[in-house]
Design a protein around this motif. Structure first.
Motif, PDB file in Angstrom:
ATOM      1  N   LEU A 145      -4.803   6.733  -2.775  1.00 20.50           N
ATOM      2  CA  LEU A 145      -4.241   5.508  -2.226  1.00 20.50           C
ATOM      3  C   LEU A 145      -3.925   4.556  -3.374  1.00 20.50           C
ATOM      4  N   TYR A 184      -7.477   2.851   6.326  1.00 17.42           N
ATOM      5  CA  TYR A 184      -7.874   2.233   5.060  1.00 17.42           C
ATOM      6  C   TYR A 184      -6.988   1.013   4.795  1.00 17.42           C
ATOM      7  N   TYR A 185      -7.644  -0.107   4.491  1.00 22.21           N
ATOM      8  CA  TYR A 185      -6.947  -1.364   4.271  1.00 22.21           C
ATOM      9  C   TYR A 185      -7.165  -1.840   2.839  1.00 22.21           C
ATOM     10  N   CYS A 186      -6.089  -2.204   2.178  1.00 21.56           N
ATOM     11  CA  CYS A 186      -6.209  -2.868   0.891  1.00 21.56           C
ATOM     12  C   CYS A 186      -6.561  -4.325   1.130  1.00 21.56           C
ATOM     13  N   LEU A 208      -7.075   4.414  -5.530  1.00 20.94           N
ATOM     14  CA  LEU A 208      -8.330   5.010  -5.088  1.00 20.94           C
ATOM     15  C   LEU A 208      -8.128   6.512  -5.004  1.00 20.94           C
ATOM     16  N   CYS A 224      -2.482   0.395  -4.228  1.00 20.58           N
ATOM     17  CA  CYS A 224      -2.234  -0.942  -3.694  1.00 20.58           C
ATOM     18  C   CYS A 224      -1.800  -1.847  -4.839  1.00 20.58           C
ATOM     19  N   TRP A 229     -10.369  -1.444  -1.459  1.00 22.77           N
ATOM     20  CA  TRP A 229     -10.205  -0.830  -0.151  1.00 22.77           C
ATOM     21  C   TRP A 229     -11.395  -1.025   0.769  1.00 22.77           C
ATOM     22  N   GLU A 243       0.832  -1.198   0.000  1.00 22.32           N
ATOM     23  CA  GLU A 243       0.000   0.000   0.000  1.00 22.32           C
ATOM     24  C   GLU A 243       0.868   1.251   0.000  1.00 22.32           C
ATOM     25  N   ARG A 263     -12.331   0.285   4.956  1.00 22.59           N
ATOM     26  CA  ARG A 263     -11.891   1.244   5.966  1.00 22.59           C
ATOM     27  C   ARG A 263     -12.522   0.931   7.307  1.00 22.59           C
ATOM     28  N   TRP A 288      -4.739  -9.082   2.972  1.00 22.97           N
ATOM     29  CA  TRP A 288      -4.950  -7.749   3.527  1.00 22.97           C
ATOM     30  C   TRP A 288      -3.622  -7.013   3.654  1.00 22.97           C
TER      31      TRP A 288
END
Length: 125
Positions: free
Chosen positions: A20, A94-96, A81, A22, A36, A6, A38, A115
């Motif tokens: 963002l 925020y997580y990919c 994103l 990834c 993504w 990320e 969140r 993740w």
């Protein structure tokens, strides 16, 4: 071993923009549903936007539609994103997330096998 790399995030005032990115490392042959989620403090993790890198199908949460856009980068399994018109309520980690080939419910965390570590997005009013 599939890893998600990320980049992006940070702090911005309301109305500003952030981006963002990834990328999948460790697998150049598969196609992924990736994008993504969140999670704000005290809240459940929620889906933001997902794209299928093998065909372009995208899913976007109603809360960000019209403000956030997920796109595929030049590399096959890399997405970005673009977040515009950010609001304080967009503040979250925020997580990919990624899943190979098939997905049933795009915004269900249980669907995803991979993740990222997360990147903070903070929007001040």
């Amino acid at each position: 071993q599939v890893l998600l790399v990320e980049s992006g995030g940070g702090s911005v005032q309301a109305g500003g923009s952030l981006r963002l990115s990834c990328a999948v490392s460790g697998d150049i042959y598969s196609s992924f549903y990736m994008g993504w989620f969140r999670q704000a403090p005290g809240k459940e993790r929620e889906g933001v936007a997902i794209r299928y890198t093998g065909g372009g199908t995208t899913y976007t949460a109603a809360s960000v539609k019209g403000r956030f856009t997920i796109s595929q980068d030049n590399a096959k399994n890399s997405v970005s994103l673009q977040m515009n018109s950010l609001k304080p309520e967009d503040t979250a980690m925020y997580y990919c997330a990624a899943k190979k080939w098939y997905i049933n419910i795009w915004n269900a965390t249980r669907e995803y096998d991979y993740w990222g570590q997360g990147t903070q997005v903070s929007v001040s009013s």
